[in-house]
Write an enzyme that holds these catalytic residues in place. Structure first.
Site, PDB file in Angstrom:
ATOM      1  N   CYS A  23       0.895  -1.144   0.000  1.00  0.00           N
ATOM      2  CA  CYS A  23       0.000   0.000   0.000  1.00  0.00           C
ATOM      3  C   CYS A  23       0.934   1.195   0.000  1.00  0.00           C
ATOM      4  CB  CYS A  23      -0.919   0.023   1.216  1.00  0.00           C
ATOM      5  SG  CYS A  23      -1.888   1.533   1.286  1.00  0.00           S
ATOM      6  N   CYS A  81      -0.493   4.292   2.502  1.00  0.00           N
ATOM      7  CA  CYS A  81      -0.514   4.149   3.955  1.00  0.00           C
ATOM      8  C   CYS A  81      -0.238   2.693   4.279  1.00  0.00           C
ATOM      9  CB  CYS A  81      -1.819   4.652   4.570  1.00  0.00           C
ATOM     10  SG  CYS A  81      -3.318   4.062   3.775  1.00  0.00           S
ATOM     11  N   SER A  82      -1.243   1.949   4.720  1.00  0.00           N
ATOM     12  CA  SER A  82      -0.997   0.548   5.024  1.00  0.00           C
ATOM     13  C   SER A  82      -2.285  -0.241   4.896  1.00  0.00           C
ATOM     14  CB  SER A  82      -0.433   0.413   6.433  1.00  0.00           C
ATOM     15  OG  SER A  82      -1.348   0.992   7.328  1.00  0.00           O
ATOM     16  N   CYS A  83      -3.041   0.009   3.834  1.00  0.00           N
ATOM     17  CA  CYS A  83      -4.266  -0.759   3.603  1.00  0.00           C
ATOM     18  C   CYS A  83      -3.883  -2.233   3.517  1.00  0.00           C
ATOM     19  CB  CYS A  83      -4.941  -0.327   2.308  1.00  0.00           C
ATOM     20  SG  CYS A  83      -5.512   1.374   2.362  1.00  0.00           S
TER      21      CYS A  83
END
Lengths: 125, 224
Positions: free
Chosen positions: B132, B135-137
């Site tokens: 991602c 961000c950090s999906c």
């Protein structure tokens, strides 16, 4: 070599290049990481805030605070990440009108006072 | 697993001591026992929670159960169960690859971040890896929370530019003859990689196979 050993080897190699990336990494390194995470998840589940609006704030906060050039340990990454999560959460709650800055400040003072009081009571009892 | 914290005691957080630098002063070490920022953050979180709970927007018990859910019940094991079933049940595999969201939901895994999950199959011709970049999906219901390195700015920026080099650092060498696809997760779509079933496992049950499926295998940064 059985597949388990093959994987073990890959994992060891990987661990040498990326610090502390084992499966035993804690999900939450401090209690507040868990609390602020849960608070946002709960608000999204209750449909009080859309996930996307929080996520957009998280993206922009991460952009401001994280640099790709710096080598960070797993703990540093998590600490940065949750600080950004907290900033994005605060912004989301303010924007939704769920909290006000002065109200949060008063609440913090109230908690501080009660913590001091509790500690004092523990010492004297 | 023993390092996990329960997340309910703000008093403990105030006394929390860490000696790692954070983004305000990278490289410096804190020796003092009360990191004022750490204490500040714990207090801010507690204040926010109290206000939001007082307004009836969330139930405090729901907060506790979310923390518990993510600490105990979710994790890569859910994803491993899904992958092992697909390896052993061709009909389920078709469904999973065509409509990952529904197939995964049918196994009881669903949640806030897992609403749209697309499953991609690694084969002899194609290797898929997930990132991602923004961000950090991450598909939480099947993989739990993202590991720290997945959230790192280094992984997020580099795996798109030089995926083969990054995978090599993970100990995974992808031959030039294999096509490499990097999938960028978003708030709308999360990806789960179905790794190649290891050779010599034809006689194994789905339960035994699930034991072999690793988190990194389902992100695409490891082979099994």
């Amino acid at each position: 070599m059985n597949p388990f050993e093959q994987h073990r080897e890959a994992l060891d190699l990987a661990q040498a290049t990326l610090p502390d990336r084992s499966d035993s990494e804690p999900l939450f390194r401090t209690p507040w990481h868990a609390r602020i995470f849960a608070l946002i998840v709960a608000l999204v589940k209750n449909e009080e805030i859309p996930w996307k609006s929080f996520q957009e704030k998280l993206v922009s906060t991460l952009k401001q605070h994280q640099s790709a050039d710096v080598q960070l340990t797993a703990e540093e990454i998590d600490l940065q990440y949750f600080e950004c999560w907290l900033l994005a959460a605060e912004e989301t709650l303010l924007e939704a009108g769920f909290v006000e800055t002065s109200q949060v400040a008063r609440q913090i003072e109230a908690i501080r006072t009660s913590v001091v009081q509790t500690r004092a009571d523990q010492l004297t009892s | 697993m023993a390092k996990k914290t329960s997340g309910s005691d703000d008093g403990r957080a105030q006394g929390h001591h860490h000696d790692q630098g954070h983004h305000h002063d990278q490289g410096h070490h804190h020796d003092h026992k009360h990191d004022p920022l750490e204490e500040g953050a714990a207090l801010r979180v507690r204040a926010l929670e109290e206000i939001v709970v007082a307004k009836g927007l969330v139930d405090p018990e729901a907060l506790d159960s979310i923390v518990e859910y993510y600490e105990r019940e979710t994790g890569p094991r859910n994803g491993a169960t899904v992958v092992a079933r697909a390896w052993t049940d061709p009909e389920f595999k078709d469904w999973l690859l065509n409509d990952g969201t529904a197939a995964i939901r049918s196994m009881g895994f669903g949640g806030v971040q897992g609403e749209h999950i697309r499953v991609l199959e690694n084969t002899d011709e194609v290797h898929n890896v997930v990132v991602c970049t923004l961000c950090s999906c991450y598909p939480w219901p099947v993989l739990g929370l993202a590991p720290a390195w997945y959230k790192s700015p280094a992984y997020r920026s580099r795996v798109v530019r030089e995926p083969r080099a990054v995978l090599k650092e993970f100990g995974l060498e992808i031959p030039r003859t294999v096509q490499l696809r990097v999938w960028d997760s978003t708030a709308e779509v999360r990806y789960l990689i179905m790794p190649k079933r290891p050779a010599g496992t034809e006689k194994m049950s789905a339960e035994e196979l699930a034991q072999m499926v690793t988190r990194d295998g389902m992100i695409g940064t490891a082979a099994l």
